[in-house]
Design an enzyme around this catalytic site. Sequence first.
Site, PDB file in Angstrom:
ATOM      1  CB  SER A  65      -0.873  -0.127   1.173  1.00  0.00           C
ATOM      2  OG  SER A  65      -2.019   0.793   0.986  1.00  0.00           O
ATOM      3  CG  ASP A  73      -7.024  -1.882  -3.699  1.00  0.00           C
ATOM      4  OD1 ASP A  73      -7.733  -1.311  -2.888  1.00  0.00           O
ATOM      5  OD2 ASP A  73      -5.855  -2.299  -3.443  1.00  0.00           O
ATOM      6  CG  HIS A  82      -6.296  -2.127   0.302  1.00  0.00           C
ATOM      7  ND1 HIS A  82      -5.583  -1.559  -0.856  1.00  0.00           N
ATOM      8  CD2 HIS A  82      -5.693  -1.883   1.355  1.00  0.00           C
ATOM      9  CE1 HIS A  82      -4.481  -1.180  -0.221  1.00  0.00           C
ATOM     10  NE2 HIS A  82      -4.520  -1.028   0.970  1.00  0.00           N
TER      11      HIS A  82
END
Length: 728
Positions: free
Chosen positions: A577, A663, A698
């Site tokens: 991330s 995501d 995600h």
Amino acid sequence: MTHIPAETAPPAAPGTVPPQARKVPVQRQHHGDVFVDDYEWLREKDNPEVVAHLEAENTYTNAVTAGQQPLRDAIFNEIKKRTQETDLSVPVRKDGWWYYGRMEEGKQYGIQCRTKASDTGDAAADWTPPAVEPGTPVPGEQILLDGNAEAEGKPFFSLGGAAVTKDGHLYAYAEDNAGDERFTLRIKDLRTGELLPDVVENVFYSLAFSPDGSRVFYTVVDDSWRPYQIKAHTLGTEVTDDVVIYQEDDPAMWTGFDLSADRRHLVVGIGCSEYSETRLLDFEHPDAGLQVLVPRSERLLYDAEPFVLDGVQKVLLTHNKDAVNSMVSLVDLAEFGKPLADQRWATVLPHDNAVRVNGAGVTASHAVLSVRKDTIERVQVIPLEGLGTPAQAPAAEPDFDEELYTAGMGGSDYEAPLIRLTYTSYFTPPRIYDYELATGRLFLRKETPVLGGYDPSDYVAERAWATAGDGARIPLSVLRKASVERDGTNPGLVYGYGSYEVSMDPGFNTARLSLLDRGVVYVVAHVRGGGEVGRKWYDDGKKLQKKNTFTDFVAATDWLAASGWADPARIAAMGGSAGGLLMGAVANLAPEKYAAILAQVPFVDALTSILDPDLPLSALEWEEWGNPIKDAEVYAYMKSYSPYENVRPANYPRIAAVTSFNDTRVLYVEPAKWVAKLREASTGTEPIVLKIEMAAGHGGASGRYEGWKDRAWDYAFVLDAVGARELL
């Protein structure tokens, strides 16, 4: 070896040639700067050509990494063999019931359960959780939700919020079947097992019932996935009649809610990383509407917990007023009706440059504080009697015997004579303790079992320090197998994050043992931008000081290369991330220092995303990175480090970008564009691959076994690159 002319050479095996995305030049102009983006067209998610290209990427990745499959299988089986697959959580008491979750061998998802609690008048007995044994039926068990049954026939399954009415009759839950974090809210009557007709689509995380059980509160996100509305659904009415309790129109502010510990108030929190605002809805006087505590115009960052003390409505504030690391104050609720300068706040926990205050809550008898000292998160308690006065008792803190650990709140009932604590360290599996508030005694309720002959003494976790170019001392957590020798020959892996004041705290990880068992020296780099060393550590790694995050990570890598613990030619890097942004940045900064880079759901096209406020969550990011739309200096600074813009002709190492099609936090297009540009620019021969899960969000694929497979893929990629396939 006979040379075969190109025109007569056999065709390449299917999937072994990397897919080439076609170029469609698009100009982006800001502040007089023109950037030509050849791969922006990959953002067209519904375009069949985009889908075909992503599927071709997966085909290529599968072909290039096919030789790693035996290693993946081995790692998956190691994780599986260490895991007690049939297990239960320690029950938590709430409103006369013990709530717990359990897992069953061979099943992907958890089962949420409860059993009735006893009220004998003996507090010690009544608050001691029932003894539950894996595989043994729990007397009186009632299943609230079986995730396996819910997930059957669906491509993805994840639970969001859940709540039970105070009388225990109704259970609300939210499920996501796409991975896009838009949930469907359903309500189950636990007396009959039937679902109510009330169904609310497109809700976000957080659910709560009103104290009387007539309404359920939920959050709604806008088109950019920003939570901006708090709504209330009255059971038995049309969803179209749901009432908006609060709506936040500032695109840079995040909105959420919770119930106060004593359930007298709905607490609405609005904020960003630099300032916030809290509004209270008094359930006894709902017509009075929301009461603002400290308005956002004061630019304070704070959290509030309302409660009653000696018959007076109070608020426990964790705030940064004249306190960069935050402090805790006690304030009469009535004080908030005055101008801030005239309000009287009593100090509960003063500011300390060496202690970061993360938050404060209450039980019926104690204030409970979460603080960070010497990088370590810990819990402190103070009796409510005399709180905020000279008679206040000193804070008490549970005592643990490890140097590097994490202790936090695990959830407790307001009326409970004890609080639930979670504890873990790098090599201590998660423990659940109950801490008796009146005596300070700790009761160990459970330590997560690790099977397969695991012995924590086989491993070592140590603190070390790297030195940044500007002299800053960067804390490192160095993990290794005890038998590894400091002879400069070992493989190494450096992991980092470094954003949003998030700390990479010590915690047990079963899968990580598979790395250590192959001789990897694993370094967690607690770089600036994280929260490990207080608020200033975070401030020094954001906005116009963001590059400190990246150079700190390189300094950590240099420390490992020079430490004698690792071979400088066998070091890999990993992050996800915002940590994936870190991976992209260090790939450009120092590609020669890494044998491989694994970037998980990587935020590598950061400038493009933040320049578009209509993209998911972009406007919320301005307080983290700055606003490049309005500020030319921020634009130039971000462009100087954003991974996508800074890909250059270089001998890039082996790189894997791992992402998911659905995501909503880091869009798949970012790693897809990045990989295409890396391949175009790289002067090296190492493969650069994109692995994309086409039915996930995600967090990757849903289900615990699929999660294990994901970890096995990641670790096999790294281990293969650093030549550490075999167990020691």
